[in-house]
Design a protein around this motif. Structure first.
Motif, short mmCIF file in Angstrom:
data_model
loop_
_atom_site.label_atom_id
_atom_site.label_comp_id
_atom_site.label_asym_id
_atom_site.label_seq_id
_atom_site.Cartn_x
_atom_site.Cartn_y
_atom_site.Cartn_z
N GLU A 66 0.84 -1.19 0.00
CA GLU A 66 0.00 0.00 0.00
C GLU A 66 0.88 1.24 0.00
O GLU A 66 1.91 1.28 0.63
N GLU A 67 0.40 2.27 -0.69
CA GLU A 67 1.19 3.48 -0.81
C GLU A 67 1.35 4.19 0.53
O GLU A 67 2.34 4.87 0.77
N ASP A 68 0.36 4.07 1.42
CA ASP A 68 0.38 4.84 2.65
C ASP A 68 0.92 4.06 3.85
O ASP A 68 0.81 4.51 4.99
N ARG A 69 1.48 2.91 3.64
CA ARG A 69 1.99 2.12 4.75
C ARG A 69 3.30 2.73 5.27
O ARG A 69 4.02 3.43 4.56
N GLY A 70 3.61 2.44 6.55
CA GLY A 70 4.89 2.86 7.09
C GLY A 70 6.01 2.08 6.43
O GLY A 70 5.88 0.88 6.14
N ARG A 71 7.13 2.74 6.21
CA ARG A 71 8.26 2.11 5.52
C ARG A 71 9.40 1.88 6.51
O ARG A 71 9.57 2.59 7.49
N PHE A 72 10.21 0.89 6.19
CA PHE A 72 11.46 0.62 6.90
C PHE A 72 12.58 0.95 5.93
O PHE A 72 12.72 0.31 4.89
N ARG A 73 13.38 1.96 6.29
CA ARG A 73 14.46 2.40 5.42
C ARG A 73 15.79 2.35 6.17
O ARG A 73 15.86 2.65 7.35
N SER A 74 16.83 2.00 5.42
CA SER A 74 18.15 1.88 6.03
C SER A 74 19.22 2.22 5.00
O SER A 74 19.06 1.93 3.80
N GLY A 75 20.29 2.84 5.48
CA GLY A 75 21.42 3.14 4.60
C GLY A 75 22.71 3.20 5.39
O GLY A 75 22.69 3.30 6.62
N VAL A 76 23.83 3.14 4.70
CA VAL A 76 25.14 3.16 5.35
C VAL A 76 26.07 4.17 4.69
O VAL A 76 25.84 4.61 3.56
N ASP A 77 27.11 4.51 5.43
CA ASP A 77 28.22 5.35 4.94
C ASP A 77 27.78 6.74 4.52
O ASP A 77 28.33 7.34 3.59
N HIS A 78 26.83 7.31 5.25
CA HIS A 78 26.43 8.69 4.99
C HIS A 78 27.54 9.67 5.36
O HIS A 78 27.58 10.79 4.85
N TRP A 79 28.46 9.25 6.24
CA TRP A 79 29.58 10.11 6.64
C TRP A 79 30.44 10.51 5.45
O TRP A 79 31.14 11.54 5.49
N ARG A 80 30.39 9.75 4.39
CA ARG A 80 31.25 10.03 3.23
C ARG A 80 30.71 11.18 2.38
O ARG A 80 31.48 11.75 1.59
N THR A 81 29.44 11.51 2.52
CA THR A 81 28.84 12.55 1.68
C THR A 81 28.12 13.63 2.47
O THR A 81 27.81 14.69 1.91
N ASP A 82 27.82 13.40 3.74
CA ASP A 82 27.04 14.34 4.54
C ASP A 82 27.91 14.88 5.67
O ASP A 82 28.34 14.11 6.54
N ASP A 83 28.18 16.17 5.66
CA ASP A 83 29.08 16.77 6.65
C ASP A 83 28.54 16.62 8.08
O ASP A 83 29.32 16.44 9.03
N ASP A 84 27.22 16.70 8.25
CA ASP A 84 26.65 16.58 9.59
C ASP A 84 26.85 15.17 10.14
O ASP A 84 27.17 15.00 11.33
N MET A 85 26.68 14.18 9.30
CA MET A 85 26.87 12.80 9.75
C MET A 85 28.34 12.53 10.04
O MET A 85 28.67 11.83 11.01
N ARG A 86 29.21 13.07 9.21
CA ARG A 86 30.64 12.88 9.46
C ARG A 86 31.05 13.52 10.78
O ARG A 86 31.79 12.93 11.57
N ALA A 87 30.55 14.73 11.04
CA ALA A 87 30.90 15.41 12.29
C ALA A 87 30.41 14.62 13.49
O ALA A 87 31.12 14.50 14.50
N PHE A 88 29.20 14.09 13.41
CA PHE A 88 28.67 13.34 14.54
C PHE A 88 29.52 12.09 14.79
O PHE A 88 29.85 11.76 15.94
N ALA A 89 29.87 11.39 13.73
CA ALA A 89 30.62 10.14 13.88
C ALA A 89 32.05 10.34 14.32
O ALA A 89 32.64 9.46 14.96
N THR A 90 32.63 11.53 13.99
CA THR A 90 34.07 11.70 14.21
C THR A 90 34.43 12.71 15.29
O THR A 90 35.49 12.56 15.92
N THR A 91 33.62 13.74 15.52
CA THR A 91 34.03 14.81 16.44
C THR A 91 33.03 15.09 17.55
O THR A 91 33.26 16.01 18.35
#
Length: 277
Positions: A66-91
């Motif tokens: 169904e289009e309106d169902r809740g979704r389960f989403r997951s991803g990895v290695d956002h630190w490589r492209t997102d400055d905010d994620m890199r800062a959280f993981a490293t500093t």
């Protein structure tokens, strides 16, 4: 070794004995809230984020979702492209907390992950062990789990099989939303503790923003669906390597930025940024 006041000797003992520990209120809530924007970016079309609900439907032969169902989403290695994620993981304060818990002289980043179960998402996270997915070997490898929302078992809180990190069985990696193994992988299938927990020593951990749950890479764990109709379960997970960890290429989850690494090589920059000290 970091001597973070957020970590006590009792925490270190619990981690060594049980393979998991919940550290309460060790991160500023405003820091956790600052992760809402990068999580929203990642779930709004970032190519490194997958729709695991769609994967589950495909694997189980379910009818069109169904289009309106809740979704389960997951991803990895956002630190490589997102400055905010890199800062959280490293500093952020997180690396010092982890270094103190592991009692390690140095700490390196392995990867980050975003795990979002929207309200009403039906998919469980089947029980699994992180180690078979990681291209490293060593004892000081761990996963941190940082909730952005209040988490209970109803909303998809995680259950951990205490002491399972001490078992040296090679467990076969699965596809998270079903017990189907990753093609080409080897090892024993992780038991289905969702349907048959038996007398397994599983602890289900509720958590609030500011808490950090840390488990050993060999600790078996899983989560249920998000049965709430209103509350999402958004979390950021960051995985780290301490002293003595070396690279070991595993074909099931290759990373292009690991191409220059060779088996047995100590982890280090640039593929594994040093985050402590």
């Amino acid at each position: 070794m970091s001597d973070s006041p957020a970590v006590t000797d009792a925490d270190r003992r619990a981690f060594r004995e049980h393979g998991v520990v919940a550290l309460r209120g060790v991160l500023p809530v405003e820091l956790v809230r600052s992760l809402e924007a990068p999580v929203a970016r990642a779930t709004a079309g970032d190519p490194t984020t997958a729709d695991l609900s769609a994967l589950g439907d495909a694997l189980t032969g379910a009818a069109e979702a169904e289009e309106d169902r809740g979704r389960f989403r997951s991803g990895v290695d956002h630190w490589r492209t997102d400055d905010d994620m890199r800062a959280f993981a490293t500093t952020s304060p997180l690396p010092a907390i982890v270094a103190s818990l592991l009692e390690t002289r140095t700490l390196h980043l392995y990867e980050d992950s975003i795990l979002v179960k929207e309200a009403g998402s039906r998919e469980p996270t089947v029980f699994h062990q992180d180690h078979p997915y990681f291209s490293v070997d060593g004892d000081l490898v761990c996963t941190t789990w940082i909730p952005l929302d209040s988490v209970t078992r109803e909303t998809g809180g995680i259950g951990y099989l205490r002491g399972s990190h001490l078992d040296k069985t090679e467990w076969r990696p699965n596809l998270f939303v079903t017990r189907d193994p990753i093609p080409g992988s080897i090892g024993a299938d992780v038991p289905d503790f969702h349907t048959d927990p038996g007398d397994a020593d599983i602890v289900w951990i509720d958590a609030e923003p500011g808490d950090v749950i840390i488990h050993h890479a060999r600790t078996i764990h899983g989560a249920g669906p998000n049965d709430s109709s209103t509350t999402p379960r958004r979390a950021v997970s960051v995985r780290y390597c301490g002293d003595g960890v070396v690279f070991r290429r595993r074909a099931v989850t290759p990373k292009p930025h690991h191409d220059a690494m060779t088996d047995g090589q100590p982890v280090g920059p640039p593929a594994f940024p040093r985050v402590w000290p």
